[in-house]
Design an enzyme around this catalytic site. Structure first.
Site, PDB file in Angstrom:
ATOM      1  N   LYS A  52       0.843  -1.206   0.000  1.00 46.91           N
ATOM      2  CA  LYS A  52       0.000   0.000   0.000  1.00 46.91           C
ATOM      3  C   LYS A  52       0.875   1.252   0.000  1.00 46.91           C
ATOM      4  O   LYS A  52       0.599   2.209  -0.710  1.00 46.91           O
ATOM      5  CB  LYS A  52      -0.959  -0.027   1.199  1.00 46.91           C
ATOM      6  CG  LYS A  52      -2.068  -1.056   1.002  1.00 46.91           C
ATOM      7  CD  LYS A  52      -2.885  -1.362   2.237  1.00 46.91           C
ATOM      8  CE  LYS A  52      -3.811  -2.546   1.932  1.00 46.91           C
ATOM      9  NZ  LYS A  52      -4.542  -3.033   3.103  1.00 46.91           N
ATOM     10  N   GLN A  96      -4.956  -1.756   9.131  1.00 48.90           N
ATOM     11  CA  GLN A  96      -4.734  -3.067   8.521  1.00 48.90           C
ATOM     12  C   GLN A  96      -5.368  -4.167   9.376  1.00 48.90           C
ATOM     13  O   GLN A  96      -5.113  -4.254  10.571  1.00 48.90           O
ATOM     14  CB  GLN A  96      -3.215  -3.303   8.355  1.00 48.90           C
ATOM     15  CG  GLN A  96      -2.861  -4.587   7.652  1.00 48.90           C
ATOM     16  CD  GLN A  96      -3.368  -4.627   6.202  1.00 48.90           C
ATOM     17  OE1 GLN A  96      -3.275  -3.668   5.455  1.00 48.90           O
ATOM     18  NE2 GLN A  96      -3.932  -5.758   5.813  1.00 48.90           N
ATOM     19  N   ASP A 119     -11.285   2.440   3.253  1.00 45.06           N
ATOM     20  CA  ASP A 119     -11.495   0.998   3.050  1.00 45.06           C
ATOM     21  C   ASP A 119     -12.974   0.703   2.769  1.00 45.06           C
ATOM     22  O   ASP A 119     -13.310  -0.380   2.276  1.00 45.06           O
ATOM     23  CB  ASP A 119     -11.062   0.218   4.306  1.00 45.06           C
ATOM     24  CG  ASP A 119      -9.766  -0.541   4.097  1.00 45.06           C
ATOM     25  OD1 ASP A 119      -9.415  -0.785   2.922  1.00 45.06           O
ATOM     26  OD2 ASP A 119      -9.129  -0.893   5.097  1.00 45.06           O
TER      27      ASP A 119
END
Ligand code: NDP
Length: 277
Positions: A52, A96, A119
Site C-alpha cells: 500500500k 490493517q 477501506d
C-alpha cells in the site's frame, strides 16, 4: 480457452489515472495523504502494508505510517484514530486487518471518521452503498466492477452468483452488482446443492476462502468467472478459490491468481484516497 482478465494491466491504468489527479490537486496546492495503521508485526500484514505504501508513493500520495506494538490496547488505538480524524492534513485512514484478538475490530472501524473511511468498511459506507448514495466503496468488490467494465463485459440484466457473504467481499459485491442491474444470488456454506445454483451464473464471483474448490462442475459454459481467493498451495504456489486449469476450459473470461483481483484492491484504495481529497 477463456480470455484472461488482466488485473495487473487494469490496476496500472487506474493507478496512472489516480497519479494524474493527485498531480492536478498538487498544482492547486492540495496534498493527498493516507494514514496507515498496523498493530503488531504479522508478516502477511507487513507485506500488505508495504504494498500500500509503495502504491501511494507511485501515485504521489503521502503516506503516514503508524506501526504500533501488538499489545496496544483498544482505547490507545482508538485515541490514535481520533487524533487522525481531527488532523485536516489526513484524507484517509486505513487500519490493517486482522487486528490482535484483544481488540474489537468493529469498534475500531466505527471510530474512523466516515469521511476518511477509504477501506469502505464502516456502517456509514456500507449503508450508503445499500441505498445507492455516494460514499466509499469496499476496495475488492469495487475493483471487480472495474475489471468487468474495463473488459467490456456487460453486467446489466445478467445472472450473477456470488459465493461468500463476508462483510468485506461477498455482501458489498452483491450490492454493487445489483446497483449495476445484474440479477443477483448470494450463496454461502448453508446453500443446498451449490453447483446447481452457480451453474445459473453468467457472471460467477467466488470469495469462498477454499483453495481450488470451484471446478468446472460449478460453472456454466461461457460464463465469466472472477476469483477473489488467494492461497498458497502445498507447493507454496499462489492459487485461488477456483481450479483455474479446469475452469478456464469452460468459461469465456477468467481472472488469474495472482494478477487478477489482487492488484485491483490496492488500485481502488488509491482511487478512494484521491476521491476523498
Ligand atoms: P470469509 O472466510 O470471511 O468468507 C467466506 C465465505 O464463503 C463465507 O460467507 C462462507 O459462508 C462461504 N463459504 C465457505 N465455505 C463454503 C462452501 N463450502 N460453500 C459455500 N460457501 C462457503 O472470506 P473473505 O470473504 O474475507 O475472503 C474470501 C477469499 O478472498 C479468501 O481466500 C481471502 O483470502 C480472499 N481475499 C482476497 C482479497 C484480494 O484482494 N484479492 C481481499 C479479500 C479477501 P458462511 O457465511 O456460511 O460461513
Amino acid at each position: 480457452m477463456a480470455n484472461i482478465i488482466d488485473g495487473k494491466v487494469i490496476s496500472a491504468q487506474i493507478k496512472d489515472e489516480v497519479k494524474e489527479k493527485v498531480a492536478k490537486l498538487k498544482e492547486e496546492g492540495r496534498e493527498v495523504c493516507l494514514a496507515v495503521i498496523q498493530v503488531g508485526d504479522d508478516p502477511a500484514s507487513t507485506v500488505y502494508v508495504g504494498n500500500k505504501k509503495k502504491a501511494c508513493e507511485y501515485c504521489g500520495i503521502r503516506s503516514e505510517s503508524y506501526e504500533i506494538p501488538g499489545d496496544t490496547t483498544e482505547d490507545e488505538l482508538i485515541a490514535l484514530i481520533e487524533k487522525l480524524n481531527a488532523d485536516t492534513a489526513v484524507n484517509g485512514i486505513l487500519v490493517q486487518l486482522p487486528l490482535p484478538k484483544h481488540i474489537n475490530e468493529d469498534r475500531v472501524i466505527m471510530s474512523i471518521d466516515p469521511a476518511k473511511d477509504v477501506d469502505g468498511f464502516s456502517v456509514n459506507s456500507v449503508g450508503s452503498l445499500c441505498i445507492g448514495r455516494k460514499g466509499y466503496r469496499s476496495c475488492t468488490p469495487a475493483g471487480i466492477i472495474e475489471l468487468l467494465k474495463r473488459s467490456n463485459i456487460e453486467i446489466a440484466g445478467k445472472e450473477c452468483v456470488v459465493i461468500g457473504r463476508s462483510n468485506i467481499v461477498g455482501k458489498p459485491m452483491a450490492l454493487m452488482m445489483l446497483q449495476e442491474n445484474a440479477t443477483v444470488t448470494i450463496t454461502h456454506s448453508k446453500t443446498v446443492d451449490l453447483p446447481s445454483v452457480t451453474r445459473r451464473a453468467d457472471i460467477l464471483i467466488v470469495a469462498i476462502g477454499k483453495p481450488r474448490m470451484i471446478t468446472s462442475e460449478y460453472v456454466k459454459e461461457g460464463a465469466v468467472v472472477i476469483d477473489v481467493g488467494i492461497h498458497r498451495d502445498e507447493n507454496n504456489k499462489l492459487c485461488g478459490d477456483v481450479d483455474y486449469a479446469d475452469v478456464a476450459e469452460k468459461c469465456s473470461y477468467i481472472t488469474p491468481v495472482p494478477g487478477g483481483v489482487g492488484p485491483m484492491t490496492i488500485a481502488m484504495l488509491m482511487h478512494n484516497c484521491v476521491e476523498g481529497a
